[in-house]
Design a protein around this motif. Structure first.
Motif, PDB file in Angstrom:
ATOM      1  N   LEU A 111      28.840  53.882  -7.955  1.00  0.00           N
ATOM      2  CA  LEU A 111      27.611  53.893  -8.749  1.00  0.00           C
ATOM      3  C   LEU A 111      26.690  52.732  -8.376  1.00  0.00           C
ATOM      4  N   GLU A 115      22.526  52.401  -8.055  1.00  0.00           N
ATOM      5  CA  GLU A 115      21.944  51.766  -9.239  1.00  0.00           C
ATOM      6  C   GLU A 115      21.398  50.373  -8.958  1.00  0.00           C
ATOM      7  N   LYS A 138      23.998  59.738  -4.578  1.00  0.00           N
ATOM      8  CA  LYS A 138      24.252  60.363  -5.873  1.00  0.00           C
ATOM      9  C   LYS A 138      25.305  61.461  -5.766  1.00  0.00           C
ATOM     10  N   SER A 141      28.780  59.850  -5.596  1.00  0.00           N
ATOM     11  CA  SER A 141      29.267  59.315  -6.871  1.00  0.00           C
ATOM     12  C   SER A 141      29.665  60.439  -7.825  1.00  0.00           C
TER      13      SER A 141
END
Length: 285
Positions: A111, A115, A138, A141
């Motif tokens: 993540l 992020e 993305k 994850s």
């Protein structure tokens, strides 16, 4: 008192106490817009751990994982390459945890790249005409969240391809690829030192995730430096040996992905090993 790391150009890293008087004596440092940005080996600077990234508007910054600080901005190519290698470091330690069947422990490491790091390099990817890869981050994850091993393997391969393409594109713009890679390696090691300092408390590993972040960054740097070691050895065999010895010393700090109760090194010893690596860079410029 909180300790601060001072990186003095191609000199050594030292730990100093930071009361008001000491801060007053410190050199001016350009305000850091985010967290993970530490740059400019030629400048004396204060480098405090704050997290992993900085606002995309800041060339030298990285995003925000919990605070603000100050640092000199990095050139866009170095900033992007550093971000890519930190992403790889997260993936490295995440993969170790997945292989151990520890999907929940691995998830933060999948993540964080999106992020905390990707946002800080997004604009620079556009500037350097490099294809974006946020969707691939993305997707990966999400496979970890789902604990889907087959989907994870496919998504990881797809992301690795995108990262390799981005690395090639950045390096193609550099006249001295060997030095550029070593400079990037130092930037990532400096971040690893921040992570490790956050992990250790009174001689014990108090923060497992930070320990794992530092491990991932160090092992990724070892891989990265290995890609230019033949060229580095051709320039200076002795300096190249010292670089590798420093990396081997740093790797020994992390006997396993699951940390020992007692820290192998304190943060000062870790910084000393990073400083030895830094001192060799002038041999390759």
């Amino acid at each position: 008192m909180k300790k601060r790391k001072i990186w003095a150009g191609l000199g050594s890293a030292v730990l100093v106490a930071a009361p008001v008087a000491a801060q007053a004596a410190a050199p001016h440092v350009e305000p850091r817009a985010g967290i993970e940005a530490k740059a400019g080996q030629s400048l004396l600077q204060l480098a405090q751990h704050q997290g992993h990234a900085a606002p995309a508007a800041s060339v030298g910054g990285e995003g925000d994982e919990g605070g603000a600080g100050g640092a000199v901005k990095l050139p866009a190519p170095l900033h992007v390459y550093r971000g890519i290698e930190m992403i790889r470091g997260h993936l490295t330690v995440g993969a170790e945890l997945i292989e151990a069947g520890r999907w929940a422990d691995a998830l933060p490491h999948f993540l964080h790249p999106e992020e905390e790091i990707y946002g800080s390099i997004r604009d620079q990817l556009k500037t350097l005409n490099i294809a974006p890869f946020q969707v691939a981050l993305k997707s990966l994850s999400q496979t970890v969240k789902a604990k889907n091993k087959e989907a994870y393997i496919r998504a990881r391969a797809a992301l690795d391809e995108r990262l390799a393409s981005a690395e090639t594109a950045v390096k193609a713009k550099e006249q001295d690829g060997t030095y550029f890679v070593l400079e990037t390696a130092l930037e990532v090691l400096q971040q690893a030192a921040d992570e490790y300092e956050e992990a250790v408390e009174k001689g014990r590993i108090a923060n497992v995730v930070e320990y794992q972040d530092a491990r991932g960054f160090v092992f990724e740097v070892d891989r990265l430096v290995g890609t230019v070691m033949p060229a580095a050895s051709a320039k200076s065999a002795d300096a190249a040996k010292t670089l590798q010895a420093s990396l081997d010393d740093l790797k020994a700090t992390f006997p396993a992905v699951t940390p020992p109760k007692q820290a192998v090194k304190d943060s000062g010893q870790f910084l000393s090993a990073v400083a030895k690596f830094e001192l060799q860079l002038s041999s390759f410029h």
